[in-house]
Scaffold this motif. Structure first.
Motif, mmCIF file in Angstrom:
data_model
loop_
_atom_site.group_PDB
_atom_site.id
_atom_site.type_symbol
_atom_site.label_atom_id
_atom_site.label_comp_id
_atom_site.label_asym_id
_atom_site.label_seq_id
_atom_site.Cartn_x
_atom_site.Cartn_y
_atom_site.Cartn_z
ATOM 1 N N ASN A 79 129.944 28.645 76.556
ATOM 2 C CA ASN A 79 129.706 30.067 76.300
ATOM 3 C C ASN A 79 130.552 30.559 75.131
ATOM 4 O OD1 ASN A 79 127.823 30.298 78.336
ATOM 5 N ND2 ASN A 79 129.303 30.995 79.850
ATOM 6 N N HIS A 80 131.797 30.131 75.068
ATOM 7 C CA HIS A 80 132.681 30.539 73.980
ATOM 8 C C HIS A 80 132.171 30.002 72.648
ATOM 9 C CE1 HIS A 80 136.376 31.760 72.044
ATOM 10 N NE2 HIS A 80 136.531 30.518 71.560
ATOM 11 N N ALA A 81 131.761 28.743 72.628
ATOM 12 C CA ALA A 81 131.214 28.144 71.403
ATOM 13 C C ALA A 81 129.923 28.846 70.999
ATOM 14 C CB ALA A 81 130.974 26.662 71.592
ATOM 15 N N SER A 82 129.107 29.189 71.968
ATOM 16 C CA SER A 82 127.856 29.872 71.686
ATOM 17 C C SER A 82 128.111 31.248 71.056
ATOM 18 C CB SER A 82 127.065 30.026 72.983
ATOM 19 O OG SER A 82 125.867 30.718 72.759
ATOM 20 N N GLU A 83 129.114 31.933 71.572
ATOM 21 C CA GLU A 83 129.465 33.243 71.016
ATOM 22 C C GLU A 83 129.964 33.103 69.576
ATOM 23 O OE1 GLU A 83 129.095 36.349 72.272
ATOM 24 O OE2 GLU A 83 128.010 35.376 73.913
ATOM 25 N N LYS A 84 130.737 32.051 69.304
ATOM 26 C CA LYS A 84 131.258 31.833 67.941
ATOM 27 C C LYS A 84 130.096 31.554 66.980
ATOM 28 C CE LYS A 84 135.885 31.266 68.270
ATOM 29 N NZ LYS A 84 136.832 31.932 67.454
ATOM 30 N N VAL A 85 129.097 30.778 67.447
ATOM 31 C CA VAL A 85 127.959 30.442 66.598
ATOM 32 C C VAL A 85 127.146 31.696 66.284
ATOM 33 C CG1 VAL A 85 125.765 29.168 66.539
ATOM 34 C CG2 VAL A 85 127.843 28.050 67.350
ATOM 35 N N LYS A 86 127.010 32.587 67.233
ATOM 36 C CA LYS A 86 126.244 33.824 67.049
ATOM 37 C C LYS A 86 126.894 34.743 66.029
ATOM 38 C CE LYS A 86 124.144 33.925 71.617
ATOM 39 N NZ LYS A 86 124.088 34.624 72.902
#
Length: 87
Positions: A79-86
């Protein structure tokens, strides 16, 4: 885990000592003594099996807890990585 090993070892040693003392002090015929030994051995086996079952239950609980922690940590990392990618 060390406590479990100590418990099982103590249980086996105590049962073996108890059976041996009982056989040595009991004035019985050979057949009676063999029956007593068999009964003591079966009781000791049941006690050891119960102790092993209890230990396995504790290990399963600890294992499942660790797996749940890893799953939560992985999910949080994704989830944290996904937020960074967004961003």
């Amino acid at each position: 885990m060390k406590n479990t090993k100590k418990l099982i070892g103590g249980l086996i040693a105590g049962a073996a000592i108890g059976v041996a003392i009982g056989v040595l002090l009991a004035p019985s015929s050979g057949a009676k003594t063999r029956r007593k030994l068999l009964g003591g051995s079966l009781k000791m086996k049941d006690d050891v099996m119960a102790s092993i079952d209890d230990s396995l239950a504790v290990l399963r609980k600890q294992f499942n807890h660790k797996i749940d922690q890893l799953a939560r940590g992985s999910k949080d990392a994704i989830n944290h990585a996904s937020e960074k990618v967004k961003m």
